[in-house]
Motif scaffolding. Structure first.
Motif, PDB file in Angstrom:
ATOM      1  N   GLY A 185       3.275  10.475  -6.012  1.00 61.09           N
ATOM      2  CA  GLY A 185       2.137   9.930  -6.152  1.00 61.09           C
ATOM      3  C   GLY A 185       1.999   9.298  -5.191  1.00 61.09           C
ATOM      4  N   ASP A 186       2.196   8.249  -4.842  1.00 63.78           N
ATOM      5  CA  ASP A 186       1.333   7.072  -3.474  1.00 63.78           C
ATOM      6  C   ASP A 186       2.418   5.889  -3.038  1.00 63.78           C
ATOM      7  N   ARG A 187       3.659   6.592  -3.694  1.00 65.04           N
ATOM      8  CA  ARG A 187       4.656   5.519  -3.488  1.00 65.04           C
ATOM      9  C   ARG A 187       5.893   6.615  -2.645  1.00 65.04           C
ATOM     10  N   LEU A 188       5.780   6.353  -1.335  1.00 65.50           N
ATOM     11  CA  LEU A 188       7.403   6.486  -0.460  1.00 65.50           C
ATOM     12  C   LEU A 188       8.105   5.811  -0.759  1.00 65.50           C
ATOM     13  N   ASP A 189       9.533   6.289  -0.676  1.00 67.17           N
ATOM     14  CA  ASP A 189      11.109   6.176  -0.778  1.00 67.17           C
ATOM     15  C   ASP A 189      11.490   6.657   0.203  1.00 67.17           C
ATOM     16  N   PHE A 190      12.028   5.820   1.833  1.00 69.90           N
ATOM     17  CA  PHE A 190      12.899   6.320   2.193  1.00 69.90           C
ATOM     18  C   PHE A 190      13.902   6.032   3.101  1.00 69.90           C
ATOM     19  N   SER A 239      20.054   0.778  10.391  1.00 72.49           N
ATOM     20  CA  SER A 239      19.586   1.625   9.318  1.00 72.49           C
ATOM     21  C   SER A 239      18.822   1.455   8.415  1.00 72.49           C
ATOM     22  N   GLY A 240      17.791   0.903   7.863  1.00 71.42           N
ATOM     23  CA  GLY A 240      17.474   0.804   6.920  1.00 71.42           C
ATOM     24  C   GLY A 240      16.623   1.102   5.514  1.00 71.42           C
ATOM     25  N   HIS A 241      15.885   0.685   4.912  1.00 70.93           N
ATOM     26  CA  HIS A 241      15.938   1.397   3.460  1.00 70.93           C
ATOM     27  C   HIS A 241      14.421   0.854   2.704  1.00 70.93           C
ATOM     28  N   CYS A 242      12.832   1.513   2.955  1.00 73.38           N
ATOM     29  CA  CYS A 242      11.593   1.137   2.762  1.00 73.38           C
ATOM     30  C   CYS A 242      10.859   1.878   1.910  1.00 73.38           C
ATOM     31  N   VAL A 243      10.746   0.968   0.897  1.00 71.05           N
ATOM     32  CA  VAL A 243       9.477   1.378   0.290  1.00 71.05           C
ATOM     33  C   VAL A 243       7.849   1.341   0.488  1.00 71.05           C
ATOM     34  N   SER A 244       7.037   2.452   0.284  1.00 66.79           N
ATOM     35  CA  SER A 244       5.722   1.704   1.152  1.00 66.79           C
ATOM     36  C   SER A 244       4.482   2.782  -0.063  1.00 66.79           C
ATOM     37  N   THR A 245       3.301   2.375   0.199  1.00 65.47           N
ATOM     38  CA  THR A 245       2.168   2.815  -1.094  1.00 65.47           C
ATOM     39  C   THR A 245       1.538   2.732   0.302  1.00 65.47           C
ATOM     40  N   VAL A 246       1.046   4.282   0.102  1.00 67.58           N
ATOM     41  CA  VAL A 246       0.003   5.150   0.224  1.00 67.58           C
ATOM     42  C   VAL A 246      -0.988   5.030  -0.014  1.00 67.58           C
ATOM     43  N   VAL A 247      -2.013   4.570   1.300  1.00 63.60           N
ATOM     44  CA  VAL A 247      -3.892   3.978   0.787  1.00 63.60           C
ATOM     45  C   VAL A 247      -4.465   4.055   1.977  1.00 63.60           C
ATOM     46  N   ARG A 250      -8.844   7.514   6.772  1.00 64.72           N
ATOM     47  CA  ARG A 250      -7.943   7.237   7.698  1.00 64.72           C
ATOM     48  C   ARG A 250      -6.620   6.771   6.079  1.00 64.72           C
ATOM     49  N   VAL A 251      -4.774   6.630   6.532  1.00 66.01           N
ATOM     50  CA  VAL A 251      -4.353   6.773   5.389  1.00 66.01           C
ATOM     51  C   VAL A 251      -3.129   5.065   6.306  1.00 66.01           C
ATOM     52  N   ARG A 252      -3.293   3.687   5.269  1.00 64.98           N
ATOM     53  CA  ARG A 252      -2.459   3.071   5.762  1.00 64.98           C
ATOM     54  C   ARG A 252      -0.665   2.942   4.669  1.00 64.98           C
ATOM     55  N   LEU A 253      -0.384   3.333   5.457  1.00 65.91           N
ATOM     56  CA  LEU A 253       1.703   2.491   4.158  1.00 65.91           C
ATOM     57  C   LEU A 253       1.451   1.188   3.895  1.00 65.91           C
ATOM     58  N   GLU A 254       0.998   0.557   3.278  1.00 68.08           N
ATOM     59  CA  GLU A 254       2.183  -0.609   3.303  1.00 68.08           C
ATOM     60  C   GLU A 254       3.228  -0.722   2.525  1.00 68.08           C
ATOM     61  N   GLU A 255       4.798  -1.559   3.407  1.00 62.02           N
ATOM     62  CA  GLU A 255       5.706  -1.367   3.426  1.00 62.02           C
ATOM     63  C   GLU A 255       6.428  -2.614   3.283  1.00 62.02           C
ATOM     64  N   ARG A 256       7.302  -2.117   2.436  1.00 67.98           N
ATOM     65  CA  ARG A 256       8.445  -3.068   2.348  1.00 67.98           C
ATOM     66  C   ARG A 256       9.917  -2.756   2.527  1.00 67.98           C
ATOM     67  N   TRP A 257      10.272  -3.818   3.424  1.00 67.48           N
ATOM     68  CA  TRP A 257      11.373  -3.027   3.922  1.00 67.48           C
ATOM     69  C   TRP A 257      12.750  -3.672   3.884  1.00 67.48           C
ATOM     70  N   GLU A 258      13.877  -3.326   4.041  1.00 67.63           N
ATOM     71  CA  GLU A 258      15.140  -4.104   4.000  1.00 67.63           C
ATOM     72  C   GLU A 258      16.616  -3.231   5.134  1.00 67.63           C
ATOM     73  N   PRO A 265      21.175  -7.829   8.599  1.00 67.00           N
ATOM     74  CA  PRO A 265      20.126  -9.088   7.431  1.00 67.00           C
ATOM     75  C   PRO A 265      19.220  -8.141   7.771  1.00 67.00           C
ATOM     76  N   GLY A 266      18.421  -9.063   6.803  1.00 68.63           N
ATOM     77  CA  GLY A 266      16.931  -9.820   7.008  1.00 68.63           C
ATOM     78  C   GLY A 266      15.808  -8.183   6.013  1.00 68.63           C
ATOM     79  N   SER A 267      15.103  -8.540   5.999  1.00 67.29           N
ATOM     80  CA  SER A 267      14.042  -7.761   5.684  1.00 67.29           C
ATOM     81  C   SER A 267      12.559  -7.689   5.655  1.00 67.29           C
ATOM     82  N   GLY A 268      11.537  -7.366   5.431  1.00 72.57           N
ATOM     83  CA  GLY A 268      10.096  -8.302   5.249  1.00 72.57           C
ATOM     84  C   GLY A 268       9.367  -6.786   4.722  1.00 72.57           C
ATOM     85  N   THR A 269       7.877  -7.347   5.412  1.00 66.36           N
ATOM     86  CA  THR A 269       6.097  -6.155   5.350  1.00 66.36           C
ATOM     87  C   THR A 269       6.045  -6.185   5.702  1.00 66.36           C
TER      88      THR A 269
END
Length: 122
Positions: free
Chosen positions: A56-61, A74-82, A88-96, A101-105
């Motif tokens: 759907g509108d969820r990316l997991d990579f 390296s890290g992991h990210c989950v994004s929402t496609v808007v 145009r397309v926007r990806l709203e991301e939560r990464w780690e 150490p570290g994570s964010g949006t």
């Protein structure tokens, strides 16, 4: 579901911490049958790759990158496609990070006039 990411060029709307992706980083996205992948570079990142899935509108990579100072991360990210009002397309991301150490949006958006990749002669 929002339109395909295949062939789109996206870039962060703001700089992250030093040594990470920033407004000079360009992501060249590909998508096929629920799979997504991208190559990216720019700013402090010499070369980066991401690979994952879309439902759907969820990316997991997961992503891995080589920075100018020769270090990798390296890290992991989950994004929402808007889809933005201008199409145009926007990806709203939560990464780690997984390698440190570290994570964010973050937010990345399709660059204006970059609906598809351009060849070297364009």
């Amino acid at each position: 579901m929002a339109r395909s990411l295949d062939g789109l060029v996206l870039s962060p709307v703001a700089d992250q911490a030093p040594g990470q992706v920033g407004t000079r980083t360009r992501f060249d996205y590909h998508e096929r049958d629920g799979e997504i992948w991208a190559d990216y570079a720019g700013g402090d990142v010499v070369r980066g790759h991401l690979v994952g899935t879309r439902a759907g509108d969820r990316l997991d990579f997961r992503y891995v990158q080589l920075k100018r100072d020769g270090t990798t991360s390296s890290g992991h990210c989950v994004s929402t496609v808007v889809e933005l009002p201008d199409g145009r397309v926007r990806l709203e991301e939560r990464w780690e990070w997984e390698s440190q150490p570290g994570s964010g949006t973050s937010v990345v958006e399709q660059l204006p006039d970059h609906g598809t990749r351009r060849g070297p002669s364009d």
